[in-house]
Motif scaffolding. Structure first.
Motif, PDB file in Angstrom:
ATOM      1  N   THR A  65       0.849  -1.194   0.000  1.00  0.00           N
ATOM      2  CA  THR A  65       0.000   0.000   0.000  1.00  0.00           C
ATOM      3  C   THR A  65       0.875   1.230   0.000  1.00  0.00           C
ATOM      4  N   PHE A 118     -13.270  -9.209  -6.675  1.00  0.00           N
ATOM      5  CA  PHE A 118     -13.041  -9.056  -5.239  1.00  0.00           C
ATOM      6  C   PHE A 118     -12.743 -10.403  -4.575  1.00  0.00           C
ATOM      7  N   ASP A 121     -10.008 -10.381   2.382  1.00  0.00           N
ATOM      8  CA  ASP A 121      -8.649 -10.094   2.830  1.00  0.00           C
ATOM      9  C   ASP A 121      -8.665 -10.007   4.352  1.00  0.00           C
ATOM     10  N   ARG A 128     -11.342  -7.333   5.472  1.00  0.00           N
ATOM     11  CA  ARG A 128     -11.556  -6.368   4.400  1.00  0.00           C
ATOM     12  C   ARG A 128     -11.875  -7.088   3.096  1.00  0.00           C
ATOM     13  N   THR A 129     -12.241  -6.304   2.085  1.00  0.00           N
ATOM     14  CA  THR A 129     -12.499  -6.846   0.756  1.00  0.00           C
ATOM     15  C   THR A 129     -11.471  -6.286  -0.202  1.00  0.00           C
ATOM     16  N   GLU A 130     -10.623  -7.143  -0.725  1.00  0.00           N
ATOM     17  CA  GLU A 130      -9.581  -6.726  -1.652  1.00  0.00           C
ATOM     18  C   GLU A 130     -10.169  -6.525  -3.045  1.00  0.00           C
ATOM     19  N   HIS A 139      -3.492  -6.370  -7.650  1.00  0.00           N
ATOM     20  CA  HIS A 139      -4.060  -5.662  -6.511  1.00  0.00           C
ATOM     21  C   HIS A 139      -4.223  -4.181  -6.837  1.00  0.00           C
ATOM     22  N   HIS A 142      -8.840  -1.616  -1.879  1.00  0.00           N
ATOM     23  CA  HIS A 142      -9.888  -2.303  -1.133  1.00  0.00           C
ATOM     24  C   HIS A 142     -11.237  -1.630  -1.349  1.00  0.00           C
TER      25      HIS A 142
END
Length: 361
Positions: A65, A118, A121, A128-130, A139, A142
């Protein structure tokens, strides 16, 4: 945040589908990159590592990130199309974007149901939703449920994962801009961040900047000399006038660079350069520039500088170019001690933080 309605979205999507039928970005080093091919890719990370820049590979293939507020897109409202920077797949239109305080480019809706996929994660102890590119499975960021209407979603994206192309502008050929469009795209902003040699040296290397002129602004003297400004009695500051193409950069990025390469928390001082002529200031010529300056200072004070910014926002009455020997000073005097000890570290910091936005020599 944009004012949005469902009818407007469906109308815009029809026109943008027609725009996307041509390949607008060419990356010869990446044989998989295409703005028109929708065929799914199955490329190994080993192969991607040979092709992608290290910072993009870290985010796209290793789910890293980037730091908030370091991208160039989070607060930009330029109209255009967003593509996956790994494979070129179309992901978003600008009418699906909104400005979020999170510091990353944010969208409330994807281009189509296949553009982004999606998966859960559960890393770092969070649920979370990647969000991944629907073509190359890279990637992107999110998905959260705290976005605006009509979807209530927030696609929180890494800027490095996105390629952006403004409407009517091709990254490979700008011949579709007539002379009047080209002139209208040129904007100017005057900034003071200490010694103008330092500020000039930085902006000369930023993509989209066409010209940087060192000079003087503020105060009560008409066309002051360098000696008069250095005396501190004129009230003028050492400044640079930056001419930029708003289809290639924007005021937000100009300001991001500004607050990165100088210290906006020291009053009338940058390092050993002391006096009002070395103050931190933004000289605005219209309400838009003033509002943009106030906005970024407020945000940085809240999130980065803890209310310590002393940068003044001043009305630009007149810009006076400095003497000829001050222009392009760093490029012509890099072996001088001041250039090596003061200017060079600022240039190196800029090149490190904004490495994806440097002019290609």
């Amino acid at each position: 945040m944009f004012t949005l309605n469902a009818c407007g979205q469906s109308t815009n999507k029809k026109s943008t589908k027609e725009k996307s039928m041509q390949n607008v970005i060419n990356k010869p080093e990446n044989p998989y990159y295409s703005n028109t091919d929708t065929k799914k890719l199955n490329v190994s990370n080993e192969e991607w590592k040979k092709i992608l820049p290290p910072n993009l590979y870290a985010v796209a293939r290793e789910a890293d990130t980037e730091r908030a507020f370091t991208g160039t897109m989070w607060n930009d409202e330029t109209k255009g199309t967003y593509y996956c920077s790994v494979c070129g797949y179309k992901l978003f239109e600008s009418n699906q974007k909104f400005t979020s305080s999170c510091g990353w480019p944010s969208f409330f809706e994807q281009d189509n149901k296949e553009s982004i996929i999606f998966k859960p994660d559960n890393s770092y102890g969070m649920r979370r939703t990647e969000a991944l590119c629907g073509r190359c499975n890279s990637h992107l960021g999110h998905l959260f449920d705290d976005g605006p209407e009509p979807t209530g979603k927030r696609y929180c994206m890494n800027a490095v994962s996105l390629d952006f192309v403004p409407y009517k502008v091709s990254t490979t050929n700008n011949s579709n801009l007539d002379s009047s469009d080209s002139e209208q795209a040129k904007q100017k902003i005057v900034l003071a961040g200490g010694c103008f040699w330092c500020v000039e040296a930085v902006y000369e290397n930023l993509q989209g900047v066409e010209k940087v002129v060192s000079g003087y602004a503020g105060g009560n003297a008409i066309n002051p000399s360098y000696e008069e400004v250095c005396s501190g009695r004129t009230g003028a500051a050492e400044v640079v006038e930056i001419t930029y193409d708003k289809t290639k950069t924007n005021l937000d990025e100009i300001f991001q660079v500004f607050f990165t390469v100088h210290d906006p928390t020291t009053l009338n001082r940058q390092g050993a350069d002391v006096g009002t002529q070395y103050r931190s200031a933004i000289f605005y010529k219209n309400a838009e520039e003033k509002k943009a300056a106030e906005s970024i200072i407020k945000e940085l004070n809240e999130k980065v500088f803890d209310g310590k910014i002393v940068t003044s926002i001043e009305k630009l009455d007149e810009f006076y170019p400095a003497e000829s020997y001050h222009q392009n000073y760093y490029a012509q005097n890099q072996n001088k001690p001041y250039c090596q000890m003061v200017i060079q570290p600022k240039v190196e910091k800029f090149e490190k933080v904004f490495k994806d936005r440097l002019k290609k020599n």
